[in-house]
Design an enzyme around this catalytic site. Structure first.
Site, PDB file in Angstrom:
ATOM      1  N   LYS A 256       0.839  -1.197   0.000  1.00  0.00           N
ATOM      2  CA  LYS A 256       0.000   0.000   0.000  1.00  0.00           C
ATOM      3  C   LYS A 256       0.875   1.248   0.000  1.00  0.00           C
ATOM      4  CE  LYS A 256      -2.034   2.849   3.046  1.00  0.00           C
ATOM      5  NZ  LYS A 256      -2.207   3.956   2.119  1.00  0.00           N
TER       6      LYS A 256
ATOM      7  N   THR B  30       5.848   7.942  13.578  1.00  0.00           N
ATOM      8  CA  THR B  30       6.008   7.161  14.812  1.00  0.00           C
ATOM      9  C   THR B  30       4.653   6.798  15.424  1.00  0.00           C
ATOM     10  OG1 THR B  30       8.199   8.043  15.231  1.00  0.00           O
ATOM     11  CG2 THR B  30       6.982   7.278  17.162  1.00  0.00           C
TER      12      THR B  30
ATOM     13  N   CYS C 158      13.291  11.854   6.026  1.00  0.00           N
ATOM     14  CA  CYS C 158      13.407  11.467   7.437  1.00  0.00           C
ATOM     15  C   CYS C 158      14.822  11.672   7.954  1.00  0.00           C
ATOM     16  CB  CYS C 158      12.979  10.013   7.602  1.00  0.00           C
ATOM     17  SG  CYS C 158      13.871   8.934   6.474  1.00  0.00           S
TER      18      CYS C 158
HETATM   19  P1  NAD Z   1       2.021   8.045   8.018  1.00  0.00           P
HETATM   20  O1  NAD Z   1       2.406   7.243   9.200  1.00  0.00           O
HETATM   21  O2  NAD Z   1       0.906   8.996   8.141  1.00  0.00           O
HETATM   22  O3  NAD Z   1       1.657   7.104   6.788  1.00  0.00           O
HETATM   23  C1  NAD Z   1       2.547   6.133   6.289  1.00  0.00           C
HETATM   24  C2  NAD Z   1       1.752   5.043   5.612  1.00  0.00           C
HETATM   25  O4  NAD Z   1       0.976   4.338   6.585  1.00  0.00           O
HETATM   26  C3  NAD Z   1       0.750   5.548   4.575  1.00  0.00           C
HETATM   27  O5  NAD Z   1       0.694   4.649   3.496  1.00  0.00           O
HETATM   28  C4  NAD Z   1      -0.554   5.533   5.349  1.00  0.00           C
HETATM   29  O6  NAD Z   1      -1.689   5.430   4.535  1.00  0.00           O
HETATM   30  C5  NAD Z   1      -0.384   4.292   6.196  1.00  0.00           C
HETATM   31  N1  NAD Z   1      -1.201   4.262   7.420  1.00  0.00           N
HETATM   32  C6  NAD Z   1      -1.772   5.295   8.091  1.00  0.00           C
HETATM   33  N2  NAD Z   1      -2.457   4.842   9.157  1.00  0.00           N
HETATM   34  C7  NAD Z   1      -2.314   3.500   9.169  1.00  0.00           C
HETATM   35  C8  NAD Z   1      -2.773   2.466  10.037  1.00  0.00           C
HETATM   36  N3  NAD Z   1      -3.516   2.726  11.110  1.00  0.00           N
HETATM   37  N4  NAD Z   1      -2.426   1.198   9.761  1.00  0.00           N
HETATM   38  C9  NAD Z   1      -1.628   0.906   8.704  1.00  0.00           C
HETATM   39  N5  NAD Z   1      -1.182   1.840   7.839  1.00  0.00           N
HETATM   40  C10 NAD Z   1      -1.514   3.129   8.071  1.00  0.00           C
HETATM   41  O7  NAD Z   1       3.363   8.784   7.556  1.00  0.00           O
HETATM   42  P2  NAD Z   1       3.506   9.857   6.400  1.00  0.00           P
HETATM   43  O8  NAD Z   1       2.931  11.138   6.896  1.00  0.00           O
HETATM   44  O9  NAD Z   1       3.046   9.265   5.118  1.00  0.00           O
HETATM   45  O10 NAD Z   1       5.095   9.963   6.301  1.00  0.00           O
HETATM   46  C11 NAD Z   1       5.861  10.838   7.037  1.00  0.00           C
HETATM   47  C12 NAD Z   1       6.548  10.119   8.179  1.00  0.00           C
HETATM   48  O11 NAD Z   1       7.336   9.037   7.683  1.00  0.00           O
HETATM   49  C13 NAD Z   1       7.523  11.003   8.928  1.00  0.00           C
HETATM   50  O12 NAD Z   1       7.363  10.799  10.305  1.00  0.00           O
HETATM   51  C14 NAD Z   1       8.879  10.503   8.474  1.00  0.00           C
HETATM   52  O13 NAD Z   1       9.929  10.727   9.389  1.00  0.00           O
HETATM   53  C15 NAD Z   1       8.613   9.058   8.305  1.00  0.00           C
HETATM   54  N6  NAD Z   1       9.625   8.440   7.442  1.00  0.00           N
HETATM   55  C16 NAD Z   1      10.535   7.600   8.002  1.00  0.00           C
HETATM   56  C17 NAD Z   1      11.531   7.029   7.218  1.00  0.00           C
HETATM   57  C18 NAD Z   1      12.547   6.093   7.794  1.00  0.00           C
HETATM   58  O14 NAD Z   1      13.230   5.423   7.029  1.00  0.00           O
HETATM   59  N7  NAD Z   1      12.685   5.997   9.096  1.00  0.00           N
HETATM   60  C19 NAD Z   1      11.562   7.306   5.851  1.00  0.00           C
HETATM   61  C20 NAD Z   1      10.616   8.183   5.328  1.00  0.00           C
HETATM   62  C21 NAD Z   1       9.641   8.734   6.126  1.00  0.00           C
END
Ligand code: NAD
Length: 479
Positions: free
Chosen positions: A173, A228, A282
């Protein structure tokens, strides 16, 4: 209008409920397409398809699986321009950045794991004349791969490629905010002749599609990159089901600059580590700590360079395009207001930008530099994930380590110094999964990638990812 479909069992299909949600182009602030508002029923179909494909795919020779993945990599390269433009329209990032970084890296991810699988090996443990142990590393089954919006195809493929290479089938997804290149990837998989059901891509909202994948009993392993708080929700569901979990989460990365560094090189890279991809990586260094003797020199030179950065139309050679969405822009702007309330001084930037013409309603923010904040205030502790950095002076190594390690996050850090002894010492003391010395975002895909504390659990990259997607089994043979 881009009409995105799900990719299930080798075919592009509409969501069963017939519902769609809008897809917005953040660089103009307007709808430009729709994506399926899929639900549990679509996830169920995708999982059934993946389960059906698993026996053949998992038993196929590594060489044959590798050939499919290499074909996908070649097609990504061939469609570089189309994919880069799509990534920019969906995400707001400059087209040049997607062309130079995001899309080539997506192809590299497939190529890397297509070849890594041919070089992996397992162990034997001899017990002399008594017995011989050998380890089998077997694919787990249907892997769930969930990715965020900041590096859409780059991170999506970073999970899918090792999962497929090691013999799992996948239900994936992409973020609902940036679904376009994942859709084009499904077209590429069809063109590459990937057997049906091996990869399934279900579009839709996290709370529906993401949680349906995570909570499904037939998806024993989940690889997630995102925020997170989402990671916490996923862990809550997955833990009592004893699923294997890899979580790559948020960051609040320190950038530590000592007076003895190569100043010009540091300045050039610090502009990138602060504002690349609108600060939405990130790994961006959002807290910059500068040794006191060069604090004023750094401040003057950095702010002067930041003020010259170009923000606007992502089709041009700008430094920053749009941030990903209206709500995200509001979130970033609200953190700038918070920084002021907490006593910070905005040295440059701080406001929304309205570029000319059709881009006037896009979601643009000036690169912003703030000083005068305490290391433990909210602005310096919470992830902003936008073009905003704070600068702070420090006097001793012990002091800067306290500042750097003070957040709940522990993803990456950067250290600038010409004193190698100090560099090694500080690297060992930093509570992060990655430390860059005199560089930033220099990536070798063989290295372990991931964070500690609230930045995640587990590691991606190299054989770490291949091993995550397999279960080791010891076979003991009595001789
Ligand atoms: P998010 O957590 O809102 O969403 C990430 C994904 O999870 C999306 O596909 C979303 O639809 C899905 N999702 C949302 N709720 C869910 C649930 N309850 N169950 C399962 N899936 C769910 O994050 P975002 O806003 O898309 O991305 C930004 C965040 O990602 C920032 O915190 C960033 O630091 C982090 N990030 C981390 C890394 C890393 O390698 N550590 C890399 C890139 C981004």
């Amino acid at each position: 209008m881009l009409h995105i479909k799900n990719y299930i069992n080798g075919k592009l299909v509409e969501p069963q409920n017939g519902n769609y949600v809008d897809n917005i182009n953040p660089s103009i602030g307007k709808k430009y397409g729709v994506i399926p508002d899929s639900d549990e029923a679509d996830v169920q179909l995708a999982i059934e398809a993946a389960k059906k494909a698993f026996p053949v795919w998992s038993k196929m020779s590594d060489q044959k699986r590798s050939n499919y993945l290499l074909k996908i990599a070649d097609l990504i390269d061939k469609k570089l321009d189309q994919l880069a433009l799509a990534e920019s329209q969906d995400n707001g990032k400059p087209v040049w950045l997607a062309t130079q970084v995001d899309i080539p890296r997506a192809a590299a991810n497939f190529r890397f794991y297509a070849t890594a699988i041919l070089h992996d090996s397992t162990e034997t443990h001899s017990m002399g004349e008594l017995a011989l142990n050998y380890t089998l590393r077997q694919p787990i089954g249907v892997a769930g791969c969930i990715s965020p919006w900041n590096l859409p195809l780059y991170l999506f493929t970073w999970k899918i490629a090792p999962a497929l290479a090691s013999g799992n089938t996948v239900v994936a997804k992409p973020s609902e905010v940036t679904p376009a290149t994942a859709y084009f990837l499904s077209e590429i998989c069809i063109e590459a002749g990937l057997p049906e059901g091996v990869l399934n891509i279900v579009h839709g909202l996290g709370g529906k599609v993401g949680s349906a994948i995570v909570s499904h009993k037939d998806v024993p392993t989940i690889s997630f990159t995102g925020g997170t708080s989402t990671g916490k929700e996923i862990a809550k569901i997955a833990a009592p089901m004893f699923k294997k979990l890899s979580l790559e989460l948020g960051g609040k990365n320190p950038n530590i600059i000592f007076a003895d560094c190569d100043f010009e090189k540091m300045l050039e890279i610090t502009l990138k580590s602060s504002f690349a991809n609108q600060g939405q990586i990130c790994l961006c260094g959002s807290r910059i700590f500068i040794e006191k003797p060069i604090y004023e020199k750094f401040k003057t030179a950095f702010v002067e360079r930041v003020k010259k950065m170009k923000v606007g139309n992502p089709n041009k050679k700008v430094d920053l395009g749009a941030v990903v969405s209206e709500p995200h822009m509001q979130k970033v702007l609200s953190y700038i207001e918070l920084a002021k309330e907490e006593g910070g001084t905005v040295l440059c930037g701080g406001k929304r930008v309205h570029p000319e013409g059709e881009f006037a309603d896009g979601y643009y923010i000036e690169p912003t530099v703030i000083e005068g904040l305490a290391f433990d205030c909210r602005t310096n502790q919470e992830e902003i994930f936008g073009p905003v950095v704070t600068i702070m002076p420090f006097e001793t190594e012990a002091e800067v380590l306290t500042y750097a390690n003070s957040t709940m996050y522990g993803l990456a850090s950067t250290v600038w110094t010409s004193n190698l002894q100090r560099a090694h010492k500080i690297a060992a003391e930093l509570h992060t999964g990655i430390v860059w010395i005199n560089c930033w975002l220099l990536r070798d895909l063989r290295t372990p990638f991931g964070g500690v504390k609230s930045s995640g659990v587990g590691r991606e990259g190299g054989f770490e990812a291949l091993h995550f997607f397999t279960e080791p089994k010891n076979v003991c043979v009595k001789l």
